[in-house]
Design a protein around this motif. Structure first.
Motif, PDB file in Angstrom:
ATOM      1  N   UNK A 198       0.849  -1.188   0.000  1.00  0.00           N
ATOM      2  CA  UNK A 198       0.000   0.000   0.000  1.00  0.00           C
ATOM      3  C   UNK A 198       0.883   1.237   0.000  1.00  0.00           C
ATOM      4  N   UNK A 199       0.401   2.266  -0.626  1.00  0.00           N
ATOM      5  CA  UNK A 199       1.149   3.515  -0.642  1.00  0.00           C
ATOM      6  C   UNK A 199       0.200   4.693  -0.531  1.00  0.00           C
ATOM      7  N   UNK A 200       0.618   5.704   0.181  1.00  0.00           N
ATOM      8  CA  UNK A 200      -0.117   6.962   0.216  1.00  0.00           C
ATOM      9  C   UNK A 200       0.695   7.984  -0.563  1.00  0.00           C
ATOM     10  N   UNK A 201       0.018   8.821  -1.316  1.00  0.00           N
ATOM     11  CA  UNK A 201       0.710   9.786  -2.167  1.00  0.00           C
ATOM     12  C   UNK A 201       0.169  11.191  -1.904  1.00  0.00           C
ATOM     13  N   UNK A 202       1.085  12.081  -1.589  1.00  0.00           N
ATOM     14  CA  UNK A 202       0.778  13.505  -1.481  1.00  0.00           C
ATOM     15  C   UNK A 202       1.531  14.227  -2.587  1.00  0.00           C
ATOM     16  N   UNK A 203       0.858  15.140  -3.254  1.00  0.00           N
ATOM     17  CA  UNK A 203       1.500  15.856  -4.352  1.00  0.00           C
ATOM     18  C   UNK A 203       1.055  17.316  -4.354  1.00  0.00           C
ATOM     19  N   UNK A 204       2.008  18.178  -4.637  1.00  0.00           N
ATOM     20  CA  UNK A 204       1.741  19.603  -4.821  1.00  0.00           C
ATOM     21  C   UNK A 204       2.085  19.938  -6.261  1.00  0.00           C
ATOM     22  N   UNK A 209     -15.532  10.780  -9.978  1.00  0.00           N
ATOM     23  CA  UNK A 209     -15.685  12.226 -10.103  1.00  0.00           C
ATOM     24  C   UNK A 209     -15.499  12.862  -8.735  1.00  0.00           C
ATOM     25  N   UNK A 210     -14.543  13.767  -8.647  1.00  0.00           N
ATOM     26  CA  UNK A 210     -14.269  14.468  -7.390  1.00  0.00           C
ATOM     27  C   UNK A 210     -14.120  15.939  -7.711  1.00  0.00           C
ATOM     28  N   UNK A 211     -15.022  16.731  -7.126  1.00  0.00           N
ATOM     29  CA  UNK A 211     -15.085  18.141  -7.480  1.00  0.00           C
ATOM     30  C   UNK A 211     -15.375  18.219  -8.981  1.00  0.00           C
ATOM     31  N   UNK A 212     -14.493  18.824  -9.756  1.00  0.00           N
ATOM     32  CA  UNK A 212     -14.707  18.887 -11.207  1.00  0.00           C
ATOM     33  C   UNK A 212     -13.740  17.977 -11.956  1.00  0.00           C
ATOM     34  N   UNK A 213     -13.089  17.058 -11.235  1.00  0.00           N
ATOM     35  CA  UNK A 213     -12.055  16.219 -11.833  1.00  0.00           C
ATOM     36  C   UNK A 213     -12.520  14.768 -11.968  1.00  0.00           C
ATOM     37  N   UNK A 214     -12.132  14.151 -13.082  1.00  0.00           N
ATOM     38  CA  UNK A 214     -12.350  12.718 -13.275  1.00  0.00           C
ATOM     39  C   UNK A 214     -11.028  12.026 -12.958  1.00  0.00           C
ATOM     40  N   UNK A 234      -3.159  -0.614  -9.765  1.00  0.00           N
ATOM     41  CA  UNK A 234      -3.323   0.357  -8.682  1.00  0.00           C
ATOM     42  C   UNK A 234      -4.805   0.618  -8.445  1.00  0.00           C
ATOM     43  N   UNK A 235      -5.231   0.446  -7.210  1.00  0.00           N
ATOM     44  CA  UNK A 235      -6.608   0.740  -6.802  1.00  0.00           C
ATOM     45  C   UNK A 235      -6.594   1.940  -5.867  1.00  0.00           C
ATOM     46  N   UNK A 236      -7.188   3.048  -6.311  1.00  0.00           N
ATOM     47  CA  UNK A 236      -7.188   4.296  -5.560  1.00  0.00           C
ATOM     48  C   UNK A 236      -8.306   4.298  -4.502  1.00  0.00           C
ATOM     49  N   UNK A 237      -8.042   4.985  -3.382  1.00  0.00           N
ATOM     50  CA  UNK A 237      -9.043   5.103  -2.323  1.00  0.00           C
ATOM     51  C   UNK A 237      -8.788   6.393  -1.546  1.00  0.00           C
ATOM     52  N   UNK A 238      -9.856   6.973  -1.007  1.00  0.00           N
ATOM     53  CA  UNK A 238      -9.781   8.169  -0.160  1.00  0.00           C
ATOM     54  C   UNK A 238      -9.032   9.319  -0.839  1.00  0.00           C
ATOM     55  N   UNK A 239      -9.331   9.520  -2.113  1.00  0.00           N
ATOM     56  CA  UNK A 239      -8.665  10.567  -2.882  1.00  0.00           C
ATOM     57  C   UNK A 239      -9.196  11.949  -2.511  1.00  0.00           C
ATOM     58  N   UNK A 240      -8.282  12.914  -2.433  1.00  0.00           N
ATOM     59  CA  UNK A 240      -8.625  14.303  -2.151  1.00  0.00           C
ATOM     60  C   UNK A 240      -7.912  15.212  -3.146  1.00  0.00           C
ATOM     61  N   UNK A 241      -8.546  16.329  -3.478  1.00  0.00           N
ATOM     62  CA  UNK A 241      -7.905  17.325  -4.333  1.00  0.00           C
ATOM     63  C   UNK A 241      -8.091  18.711  -3.724  1.00  0.00           C
ATOM     64  N   UNK A 242      -7.094  19.559  -3.984  1.00  0.00           N
ATOM     65  CA  UNK A 242      -7.126  20.960  -3.571  1.00  0.00           C
ATOM     66  C   UNK A 242      -7.325  21.148  -2.071  1.00  0.00           C
ATOM     67  N   UNK A 243      -6.861  20.199  -1.287  1.00  0.00           N
ATOM     68  CA  UNK A 243      -6.800  20.370   0.163  1.00  0.00           C
ATOM     69  C   UNK A 243      -5.325  20.511   0.528  1.00  0.00           C
ATOM     70  N   UNK A 244      -4.983  21.382   1.474  1.00  0.00           N
ATOM     71  CA  UNK A 244      -3.562  21.606   1.810  1.00  0.00           C
ATOM     72  C   UNK A 244      -2.862  20.297   2.163  1.00  0.00           C
ATOM     73  N   UNK A 245      -1.721  20.066   1.526  1.00  0.00           N
ATOM     74  CA  UNK A 245      -0.954  18.851   1.765  1.00  0.00           C
ATOM     75  C   UNK A 245       0.425  19.207   2.321  1.00  0.00           C
ATOM     76  N   UNK A 246       0.724  18.676   3.490  1.00  0.00           N
ATOM     77  CA  UNK A 246       2.025  18.887   4.107  1.00  0.00           C
ATOM     78  C   UNK A 246       2.926  17.704   3.774  1.00  0.00           C
ATOM     79  N   UNK A 247       3.979  17.989   3.055  1.00  0.00           N
ATOM     80  CA  UNK A 247       4.929  16.940   2.682  1.00  0.00           C
ATOM     81  C   UNK A 247       6.046  16.893   3.720  1.00  0.00           C
ATOM     82  N   UNK A 248       6.107  15.776   4.410  1.00  0.00           N
ATOM     83  CA  UNK A 248       7.081  15.606   5.485  1.00  0.00           C
ATOM     84  C   UNK A 248       8.108  14.572   5.058  1.00  0.00           C
ATOM     85  N   UNK A 249       9.305  15.030   4.807  1.00  0.00           N
ATOM     86  CA  UNK A 249      10.368  14.122   4.379  1.00  0.00           C
ATOM     87  C   UNK A 249      11.672  14.493   5.091  1.00  0.00           C
TER      88      UNK A 249
END
Length: 292
Positions: free
Chosen positions: A73-79, A239-244, A264-279
């Motif tokens: 499993x992987x979680x992905x945050x992107x800006x 469909x999430x917000x205006x995105x497919x 890849x099976x996507x789940x709990x997808x979010x868009x345009x919410x602030x994402x803090x990238x901690x590395x």
């Protein structure tokens, strides 16, 4: 890709019983309404520019190649246009943290307490796929990979699919024949002067547009230079917000030395919410390749 063990006796019984039974009539493919090339290009231009400012999702991955098969499993945050942060977990515990930027790639291995500091060339060296940062972002978001609004594209006539291609159909057939000749040790194609044709290193991309013209359903990428074939199938979208956005994706990569399949099976997808990238790389971590 690992070859699955097949119960040949069971398969034979299925074939015999199937031959004796009445076969259901398969659904015939539906012919699509004809579209002008300009109409399809307009749709592609629109699709290539629509992307959220930030993106988050959790993905169940199943990976296999000629040597191994693994699920994780992987979680992905992107800006947008900045950074992608995939974190791989096993049994709920993060084991690999990575950071992808335009000019760099960092992979922190918690299990071995080491880190890889490299460039995006690492992806090609490891998997035979020459993807840059933007391509990975496009792939994750289900956008047309490497589409260039300034490039000339062609429509491939197909009554059952809307296909926009970087090359004409006859060029694709010609390159496929050249690949076949190389695979069978036949003399390479040569120009009028007897020199080996150098035009076969062009990357060819075909985009299969969904009948609604609102998304790309499939992409096929061929690189004759390094004999790499990639097919990406977006089996489902949400469909999430205006995105497919992708829901289920299958990526099939065939290179000269490997065959990779990733679902890849996507789940709990979010868009345009602030994402803090901690590395953060712990000070005690050494280089993963230091003992090689």
């Amino acid at each position: 890709m690992s070859i699955r063990n097949i119960n040949w006796l069971g398969l034979a019984l299925v074939v015999v019983l199937g031959a004796c039974a009445r076969r259901p009539v398969a659904d015939k493919p539906v012919k699509l309404e004809k579209r002008k090339t300009s109409e399809l290009l307009y749709a592609m231009d629109s699709l290539s520019t629509v992307r959220p400012n930030s993106f988050y999702t959790k993905i169940k991955c199943h990976f296999s190649d000629t040597n191994r098969r693994v699920s994780f499993k992987t979680s992905i945050r992107a800006v947008k246009d900045s950074a992608i942060n995939p974190i791989i977990t096993y049994a709920g515990i993060p084991i690999v943290n990575s950071l992808i930027r335009h000019d760099s790639l960092f992979i922190s291995n918690r299990k071995d307490k080491c880190v890889i500091r490299t460039t995006m060339n690492y992806i090609k060296e490891s998997f035979g796929v020459d993807f840059d940062y933007r391509n990975i972002e496009e792939l994750l978001l289900g956008l047309p990979v490497a589409y260039d609004t300034a490039q000339k594209y062609f429509q491939i006539n197909d009554p059952y699919n809307y296909i926009i291609s970087s090359h004409r159909k006859r060029v694709i057939k010609k390159e496929n024949k050249t690949k076949h000749d190389k695979d069978n040790n036949i003399n390479p194609r040569r120009d009028r002067n007897g020199n080996e044709d150098e035009n076969e290193d062009n990357v060819m991309i075909r985009y299969f547009i969904h009948p609604s013209l609102k998304s790309v359903s499939r992409m096929v990428i061929d690189s004759p230079e390094d004999t790499t074939h990639i097919s990406v199938d977006y089996i489902g979208r949400d469909t999430l917000d205006t995105y497919l956005l992708p829901k289920e994706v299958t990526i099939d990569i065939v290179t000269a030395r490997n065959h990779i399949v990733l679902t890849m099976d996507y789940d709990k997808t979010e868009v345009n919410t602030p994402q803090e990238i901690y590395f953060v790389i712990p000070e005690e971590y050494g280089n993963c390749d230091s003992e090689k």
